[in-house]
Design an enzyme around this catalytic site. Structure first.
Site, PDB file in Angstrom:
ATOM      1  N   MET A 135       4.246   8.564   3.491  1.00  9.81           N
ATOM      2  CA  MET A 135       2.859   8.888   3.838  1.00  9.81           C
ATOM      3  C   MET A 135       2.080   9.396   2.631  1.00  9.81           C
ATOM      4  O   MET A 135       2.664   9.758   1.605  1.00  9.81           O
ATOM      5  CB  MET A 135       2.826   9.927   4.962  1.00  9.81           C
ATOM      6  N   CYS A 136       0.761   9.367   2.788  1.00  2.00           N
ATOM      7  CA  CYS A 136      -0.148   9.873   1.763  1.00  2.00           C
ATOM      8  C   CYS A 136       0.047   9.071   0.469  1.00  2.00           C
ATOM      9  O   CYS A 136      -0.016   7.852   0.492  1.00  2.00           O
ATOM     10  CB  CYS A 136       0.091  11.372   1.569  1.00  2.00           C
ATOM     11  N   ILE A 137       0.333   9.721  -0.660  1.00  3.32           N
ATOM     12  CA  ILE A 137       0.505   9.022  -1.938  1.00  3.32           C
ATOM     13  C   ILE A 137       1.926   8.502  -2.117  1.00  3.32           C
ATOM     14  O   ILE A 137       2.184   7.683  -3.011  1.00  3.32           O
ATOM     15  CB  ILE A 137       0.124   9.968  -3.105  1.00  3.32           C
ATOM     16  N   THR A 190       1.527   5.563   6.323  1.00  5.81           N
ATOM     17  CA  THR A 190       0.275   6.032   6.917  1.00  5.81           C
ATOM     18  C   THR A 190      -0.493   6.837   5.870  1.00  5.81           C
ATOM     19  O   THR A 190       0.126   7.483   5.009  1.00  5.81           O
ATOM     20  CB  THR A 190       0.536   6.883   8.180  1.00  5.81           C
TER      21      THR A 190
END
Length: 221
Positions: A135-137, A190
């Site tokens: 998720m995220c980066i 995500t």
């Protein structure tokens, strides 16, 4: 049978480690779904330490494993002890630690390398055909873990997406509350706080990611 999910952390704090909300929401949702989570982190110095009140880099030195223990309430192991055979799935939350401690993406961009112990651990899940959530980066690491043409998302940031594509992955734009799944490689991603403006927005996509990862482990039974 209770599912066992490994969670790789990268420190404690959005600017120099794991994004705390993302990590805690992940652990919460795994617990709500009846899965056992075990946290891991590399036993290495942090890239740097950021004062989260001012946003300035401080002169301190900290250890990624030690800092990750703050989130895991002490229940964290060196990532070198992570063996894919003992777990059903792997999840990697975001935060700048994923781009500074789990890799050097924050500095090297598309020319980045994933930290050696993290790379070995993650690739073992790929080789075993077990699902991975990022998720995220953190999906910026996907190309090196899965190889070329893996599909993932960090949301819609054009510069980061371009770097991911340059590394050989295929970036797919995604809304904050949604997930992108590469079914062939069993990767679920995500955007989380790459797009989220609140903890509730981040939680929506993270819950979907965790739920999908659990479903995929059940399909493997």
């Amino acid at each position: 049978m209770q599912k066992k999910v490994a969670v790789i952390l990268s420190g404690c704090g959005v600017y120099d480690g794991s994004e705390i909300h993302e990590a805690v929401i992940t652990l919460l949702r795994l617990d709500q779904r009846g899965a056992h989570a075990q946290c891991f982190a590399p036993n290495i110095p942090q890239f740097h330490v950021v004062d989260h009140l001012t946003g300035e880099v401080s002169g301190e030195t900290r250890n990624v494993l030690t800092e990750s223990a703050r989130i895991a309430r002490g229940e964290v192991k060196d990532v070198r002890q992570l063996h894919a055979a003992e777990f059903d799935a792997l999840i990697i939350p975001g935060g700048f630690g994923a781009a500074k401690n789990l890799s050097d993406f924050a500095v090297a961009g598309a020319a980045c390398c994933v930290q050696h112990d993290v790379l070995l651990a993650a690739r073992a899940f790929v080789e075993a055909g077990k699902p991975i959530g990022m998720m995220c980066i953190a999906p910026a690491l996907a190309a090196q873990i899965f190889g070329n043409q893996v599909t993932c998302t960090i949301g819609s940031d054009p510069d980061t997406a371009a770097a991911i594509n340059q590394m050989g992955a295929t970036h797919e734009d995604c809304l904050v509350g949604d997930i992108v799944e590469d079914q062939a490689r069993k990767l679920v991603t995500t955007p989380a706080y790459m797009l989220a403006q609140s903890i509730s927005e981040a939680a929506g996509g993270i819950y979907k990611l965790v739920d999908r990862i659990i479903e995929m482990t059940q399909h493997d039974d």
